[in-house]
Design a protein around this motif. Structure first.
Motif, PDB file in Angstrom:
ATOM      1  N   ARG A  15       0.838  -1.188   0.000  1.00 18.03           N
ATOM      2  CA  ARG A  15       0.000   0.000   0.000  1.00 18.03           C
ATOM      3  C   ARG A  15       0.875   1.240   0.000  1.00 18.03           C
ATOM      4  O   ARG A  15       1.876   1.295   0.708  1.00 18.03           O
ATOM      5  N   PHE A  16       0.513   2.215  -0.834  1.00 18.52           N
ATOM      6  CA  PHE A  16       1.153   3.541  -0.797  1.00 18.52           C
ATOM      7  C   PHE A  16       0.081   4.501  -0.307  1.00 18.52           C
ATOM      8  O   PHE A  16      -0.757   4.929  -1.093  1.00 18.52           O
ATOM      9  N   GLY A  17       0.083   4.806   0.968  1.00 15.80           N
ATOM     10  CA  GLY A  17      -0.979   5.662   1.482  1.00 15.80           C
ATOM     11  C   GLY A  17      -2.320   5.017   1.189  1.00 15.80           C
ATOM     12  O   GLY A  17      -2.592   3.908   1.633  1.00 15.80           O
ATOM     13  N   THR A  20      -3.620   0.902  -3.051  1.00 18.57           N
ATOM     14  CA  THR A  20      -3.111  -0.459  -2.886  1.00 18.57           C
ATOM     15  C   THR A  20      -2.556  -0.906  -4.231  1.00 18.57           C
ATOM     16  O   THR A  20      -3.290  -1.247  -5.148  1.00 18.57           O
ATOM     17  N   ALA A  21      -1.235  -0.861  -4.361  1.00 21.60           N
ATOM     18  CA  ALA A  21      -0.598  -1.131  -5.647  1.00 21.60           C
ATOM     19  C   ALA A  21      -0.547  -2.621  -5.937  1.00 21.60           C
ATOM     20  O   ALA A  21      -0.674  -3.048  -7.079  1.00 21.60           O
ATOM     21  N   VAL A  22      -0.347  -3.411  -4.876  1.00 25.93           N
ATOM     22  CA  VAL A  22      -0.382  -4.873  -5.001  1.00 25.93           C
ATOM     23  C   VAL A  22      -1.337  -5.362  -3.928  1.00 25.93           C
ATOM     24  O   VAL A  22      -1.211  -4.980  -2.758  1.00 25.93           O
ATOM     25  N   GLU A 192       5.582  -7.281 -19.970  1.00 29.16           N
ATOM     26  CA  GLU A 192       5.572  -6.644 -21.298  1.00 29.16           C
ATOM     27  C   GLU A 192       4.185  -6.148 -21.685  1.00 29.16           C
ATOM     28  O   GLU A 192       3.173  -6.646 -21.218  1.00 29.16           O
ATOM     29  N   HIS A 193       4.196  -5.145 -22.530  1.00 30.01           N
ATOM     30  CA  HIS A 193       2.935  -4.672 -23.104  1.00 30.01           C
ATOM     31  C   HIS A 193       2.792  -5.177 -24.533  1.00 30.01           C
ATOM     32  O   HIS A 193       1.693  -5.287 -25.051  1.00 30.01           O
ATOM     33  N   ASP A 194       3.921  -5.481 -25.149  1.00 29.46           N
ATOM     34  CA  ASP A 194       3.949  -5.838 -26.568  1.00 29.46           C
ATOM     35  C   ASP A 194       3.474  -7.285 -26.778  1.00 29.46           C
ATOM     36  O   ASP A 194       4.183  -8.237 -26.502  1.00 29.46           O
TER      37      ASP A 194
HETATM   38  N1  LIG Z   1       6.662   4.918  -4.768  1.00 29.25           N
HETATM   39  C1  LIG Z   1       5.332   5.036  -4.968  1.00 29.25           C
HETATM   40  N2  LIG Z   1       4.601   5.882  -4.206  1.00 29.25           N
HETATM   41  C2  LIG Z   1       3.270   5.996  -4.387  1.00 29.25           C
HETATM   42  N3  LIG Z   1       2.576   5.322  -5.304  1.00 29.25           N
HETATM   43  C3  LIG Z   1       3.231   4.460  -6.101  1.00 29.25           C
HETATM   44  C4  LIG Z   1       4.643   4.280  -5.971  1.00 29.25           C
HETATM   45  N4  LIG Z   1       5.050   3.383  -6.892  1.00 29.25           N
HETATM   46  C5  LIG Z   1       3.937   3.008  -7.556  1.00 29.25           C
HETATM   47  N5  LIG Z   1       2.847   3.662  -7.084  1.00 29.25           N
HETATM   48  C6  LIG Z   1       1.470   3.462  -7.549  1.00 29.25           C
HETATM   49  O1  LIG Z   1       1.188   2.099  -7.495  1.00 29.25           O
HETATM   50  C7  LIG Z   1       0.416   1.694  -8.602  1.00 29.25           C
HETATM   51  C8  LIG Z   1       1.129   0.586  -9.345  1.00 29.25           C
HETATM   52  O2  LIG Z   1       2.285   1.096  -9.992  1.00 29.25           O
HETATM   53  P1  LIG Z   1       3.283   0.193 -10.812  1.00 29.25           P
HETATM   54  O3  LIG Z   1       4.415   1.051 -11.217  1.00 29.25           O
HETATM   55  O4  LIG Z   1       3.591  -1.015 -10.038  1.00 29.25           O
HETATM   56  O5  LIG Z   1       2.409  -0.172 -12.082  1.00 29.25           O
HETATM   57  P2  LIG Z   1       2.817  -0.953 -13.390  1.00 29.25           P
HETATM   58  O6  LIG Z   1       1.884  -2.088 -13.514  1.00 29.25           O
HETATM   59  O7  LIG Z   1       4.264  -1.271 -13.372  1.00 29.25           O
HETATM   60  O8  LIG Z   1       2.498   0.133 -14.506  1.00 29.25           O
HETATM   61  P3  LIG Z   1       3.257   0.456 -15.880  1.00 29.25           P
HETATM   62  O9  LIG Z   1       2.756  -0.530 -16.885  1.00 29.25           O
HETATM   63  O10 LIG Z   1       2.841   1.830 -16.220  1.00 29.25           O
HETATM   64  O11 LIG Z   1       4.707   0.321 -15.647  1.00 29.25           O
HETATM   65  C9  LIG Z   1       0.197   2.945  -9.442  1.00 29.25           C
HETATM   66  O12 LIG Z   1      -1.083   3.463  -9.093  1.00 29.25           O
HETATM   67  C10 LIG Z   1       1.279   3.850  -9.002  1.00 29.25           C
HETATM   68  O13 LIG Z   1       0.870   5.197  -9.110  1.00 29.25           O
END
Ligand SMILES: Nc1ncnc2c1ncn2[C@@H]1O[C@H](COP(=O)(O)OP(=O)(O)OP(=O)(O)O)[C@@H](O)[C@H]1O
Ligand SMILES: [Mg+2]
Lengths: 237, 346
Positions: A15-17, A20-22, A192-194
Motif C-alpha cells: 500500500r502507498f498511502g 493499494t498497488a499490489v 511486457e505490453h507488446d
Molecule cells: N513509490 C510510490 N509511491 C506511491 N505510489 C506508487 C509508488 N510506486 C507506484 N505507485 C502506484 O502504485 C500503482 C502501481 O504502480 P506500478 O508502477 O507497479 O504499475 P505498473 O503495472 O508497473 O504500470 P506500468 O505498466 O505503467 O509500468 C500505481 O497506481 C502507481 O501510481
C-alpha cells in the motif's frame, strides 16, 4: 521442462498511502518457467517486482524463494540469493564504460571477472560496445547493457520489466532469442505490453489489474478472456 | 591490477612530487609551503569522498580538528609522538566510520547527511570552545577552551627522539605523505573497492542490486576520508604547534568545499591544486588590507561556478586536449569523453 515451485507469494500486499498497488497476490512459479506478466498501466507489475528484489518491503504477505521466507531482506541480500532484475527505466551506471558496468556484476561470481564480463556482453551481442560510455548509448543499447549486467551475475531468477520497450525491430528479435536461451538454466518473469513479443516467448501469462491477479492461463486463452479484454478496452491485443 | 600500471603511476607521482618539492619553496617560504601541502591533503580527503563517492560532507573540518586535537592530547600523554601520529589518523577514521554507519544504515538522504555533518562540526566547535578551566583534561593535557592546546611535543626523527622534524624537514615529510596518500587513493580507485565506490556514486540502486551492501561501502569510504582529514589535522598540529577550536569552525568547513569546487570535483589532482592556489591567494591577500579576504574568496567561487563549472583542472585538461587536436567533429568529441571515462580522470 518446469520443475518444482521456486518462487511463491502469499497474500502479498503493498500500500502507498491510500493506493493499494499490489493487493493480496498469491503467485507461484516453477523452476525454469518463463512467465509473462501483463496488465494496464498502474496495475502493480513493477511494484510486484520490487517486492521480489527487496527494493520494497510488502505491507502484508510473504515472499518465498525455494521455500524460504525472504521479506525483510534488502536488495543486496536478495541479489546474493540469485535474484536479478532489469528495471523498467534502465538502471545502469551512466558515467562508466559498458565493460566497467558489467564487470561489477561479473566479479561477484567466482572465476575470472573479465572473462565473465566478455561472456555476458557476447551473449547479449554488444561486445563491440564495451569501451563506450554507457551514458552515450541509445535507450535500446542501454537496455541491452542492463541485460548484460543482469546475466553476468548469473542469477537463477530473472525479472525483466519491459525488456522490449524502446528496442528496434532487430533488437527485439535478438531479445526474443536471448530469452529463449535463458530458460535453459534460469526461471524468468517478463513484464511486457507488446503482445507480439509475448506470443513469441510465453507459455503462461498472468494478468494484473488494480493490484490483483485477474487471470492466469496459456497465452492464447488469456487473450480470449472477456475480462482481460475488458481491462484492456481500447487496446488491441 | 597489474604491476606495470602501479609502476607508471608511482613514477608519475614521484616526478610530480619532486617538482613541487623543489619549486614550491621558491614561490613561498617553506613554512607556508608546508601549510599549503596540508591544505591539499585536507582537500584531497573531501575530493575523494565527494568526487568519487558522491557523498558531500559539510563537516570535513570535524575530522581535521579531531585529528589535530587527538595528536596534541596523545603527544602530551604518551612518550612517543609517533603513537600520537597513528592515533590522530585512527580516531577520526573510527569516528567518521561510526558517524557514517549511523547515517548510511539509517538511510539518511543527501540533504540530511549534509545537515548532520554540519551539526556535528558545530557541536565539536562549541564543545572545544567551552573546555576552559582545569576540570576539562584528558590525562596530563588540559583542553584549554578557546585558547586551545599549545606546547605539545612534535614529531621527531624515528630512532632519534632528540631531533624534531620541523621547517624544511616537515615540508618534505608532508609532501612525501601527500604523494603517498595520492598514490594510495589512485590505486584504491583502481581496486574493486574503489570501483564499487564510483559505481554507487553513479547508481546506488543498481550497485545494491548487484549484491553490494552500499551502506557498508559508504561507511568504509567515509572512514577512509575521515582518516585522511585526520592526518591533515595531525600535520597541521605539528606545523602550528598549537591546536585551537577554530579548526572545527564553519568557515574552515566551507573553505574545504570551495577548494574542491574550484580545483575540480571528480578528480584527485583538482582539489589539491584548488587548495594550494586558494591557500596561496589567502596568504597573499593576508599581506594587504585594501580588500576583504572572504569577499575575494566568495567572488572567486561565484566566478568558477558560473564560468568553469567543472573546476580548474578538468577545464584546463580539456583545453589542452583540444589544443592538441584539430577542431573536433562530433565523433572525436565522443571518443574523447569515452577516454575520459575509461581513465576515470585523476
Ligand atoms: N513509490 C510510490 N509511491 C506511491 N505510489 C506508487 C509508488 N510506486 C507506484 N505507485 C502506484 O502504485 C500503482 C502501481 O504502480 P506500478 O508502477 O507497479 O504499475 P505498473 O503495472 O508497473 O504500470 P506500468 O505498466 O505503467 O509500468 C500505481 O497506481 C502507481 O501510481
Ligand atoms: Mg511498471
Amino acid at each position: 521442462m518446469p520443475g518444482e515451485v521456486v518462487l511463491e507469494t502469499n497474500g502479498l500486499t503493498v500500500r502507498f498511502g491510500g493506493v493499494t498497488a499490489v493487493d493480496r497476490v498469491d503467485f507461484a512459479l516453477r523452476e525454469r518457467e518463463l512467465r509473462c506478466l501483463i496488465g494496464p498501466n498502474g496495475a502493480g507489475k513493477s511494484t510486484f517486482f520490487k517486492c521480489l528484489t527487496g527494493m520494497l518491503q510488502p505491507s502484508d504477505g510473504q515472499v518465498y524463494l525455494r521455500g524460504e521466507p525472504v521479506s525483510g531482506l534488502g536488495p543486496h541480500r536478495l541479489a546474493r540469493l540469485g535474484v536479478g532484475i532489469k528495471t523498467q527505466v534502465p538502471s545502469v551506471m551512466n558515467g562508466l564504460s559498458v565493460h566497467e558496468n558489467v564487470w561489477l556484476a561479473a566479479r561477484r561470481r567466482s572465476g575470472d571477472a573479465n572473462a565473465g564480463t566478455l561472456q555476458a556482453l557476447e551473449a547479449v551481442g554488444i561486445a563491440d560496445l564495451r569501451r563506450e560510455l554507457v551514458g552515450q548509448l541509445s535507450h535500446g543499447q542501454r537496455q541491452l547493457v542492463e541485460l548484460a549486467i543482469v546475466l553476468a551475475a548469473k542469477p537463477w531468477l530473472i525479472l525483466l520489466d519491459e525488456p522490449a520497450a524502446g528496442l528496434s525491430g532487430e533488437e527485439v528479435e535478438r531479445m526474443v532469442g536471448i530469452l529463449r536461451g535463458l530458460v535453459e538454466h534460469a526461471t524468468l518473469i517478463v513484464v511486457e505490453h507488446d503482445m507480439h513479443f509475448i506470443r513469441q516467448i510465453a507459455e503462461t501469462v498472468t494478468v494484473f489489474h488494480q493490484g490483483r491477479v485477474i487471470a492466469q492461463a496459456p497465452v492464447e486463452d488469456v487473450l480470449e478472456d472477456p475480462l482481460v479484454r475488458d481491462v484492456y478496452l481500447g487496446r488491441s491485443l | 591490477m597489474n604491476s606495470r600500471i602501479l609502476m607508471m603511476e608511482a613514477g608519475r607521482v614521484l616526478v610530480g612530487t619532486l617538482v613541487c618539492a623543489l619549486v614550491l619553496p621558491f614561490i613561498v617560504d617553506v613554512h607556508t609551503a608546508t601549510l599549503l601541502t596540508i591544505y591539499a591533503m585536507l582537500a584531497l580527503s573531501l575530493g575523494f569522498i565527494w568526487g568519487f563517492g558522491g557523498i558531500l560532507c559539510f563537516g570535513q573540518a570535524a575530522f581535521y580538528g579531531l585529528g589535530a586535537y587527538t595528536y596534541a592530547l596523545a603527544a602530551i600523554n604518551f612518550n612517543g609522538a609517533w603513537a600520537a601520529f597513528a592515533l590522530a589518523i585512527l580516531v577520526p577514521a573510527v569516528f567518521a566510520g561510526l558517524l557514517g554507519a549511523l547515517m548510511f544504515y539509517g538511510r539518511l538522504s543527501d540533504v540530511y547527511l549534509a545537515v548532520v555533518t554540519l551539526v556535528v562540526t558545530l557541536i565539536l566547535f562549541k564543545f572545544f570552545n567551552s573546555t576552559a578551566g582545569p576540570t576539562y583534561r584528558i590525562g596530563e593535557a588540559r583542553l584549554g577552551g578557546f585558547n586551545g592546546i599549545p606546547g605539545f611535543p612534535t614529531l621527531t626523527v624515528p630512532g632519534d627522539p632528540g631531533t624534531y622534524i620541523y621547517g624544511a624537514g616537515l615540508f618534505y615529510f608532508t609532501i612525501a605523505l601527500l604523494a603517498l596518500v595520492y598514490l594510495g587513493l589512485r590505486l584504491t580507485l583502481l581496486s574493486p573497492f574503489g570501483r564499487i565506490i564510483v559505481s554507487l556514486r553513479e547508481n546506488e540502486e543498481r550497485t545494491e542490486l548487484l549484491g553490494y551492501d552500499v551502506r557498508f561501502y559508504k561507511s568504509a569510504a567515509f572512514a577512509l576520508s575521515g582518516g585522511l582529514a585526520g592526518l591533515a589535522g595531525c600535520l597541521f598540529a605539528n606545523w602550528a604547534e598549537i591546536v585551537t577550536p577554530g579548526l572545527f569552525s564553519l568557515g574552515q568547513s566551507a573553505e574545504i568545499i570551495i577548494w574542491v569546487i574550484v580545483g575540480g570535483l571528480g578528480t584527485l589532482i583538482g582539489p589539491m591544486i584548488g587548495a594550494a592556489l586558494l591557500g596561496y591567494l589567502k596568504f597573499v591577500l593576508g599581506h594587504q588590507s585594501a580588500v576583504d579576504n572572504s569577499f575575494i574568496m566568495g567572488v572567486l567561487l561565484i566566478v568558477v561556478v558560473l564560468f568553469l563549472q567543472e573546476g580548474l583542472v578538468p577545464t584546463v585538461a580539456r583545453f589542452m586536449k583540444a589544443g592538441l587536436r584539430r577542431p573536433s567533429s562530433k565523433k572525436s568529441r565522443r571518443q574523447r569523453r569515452r577516454k575520459r571515462a575509461v581513465s576515470n580522470a585523476g
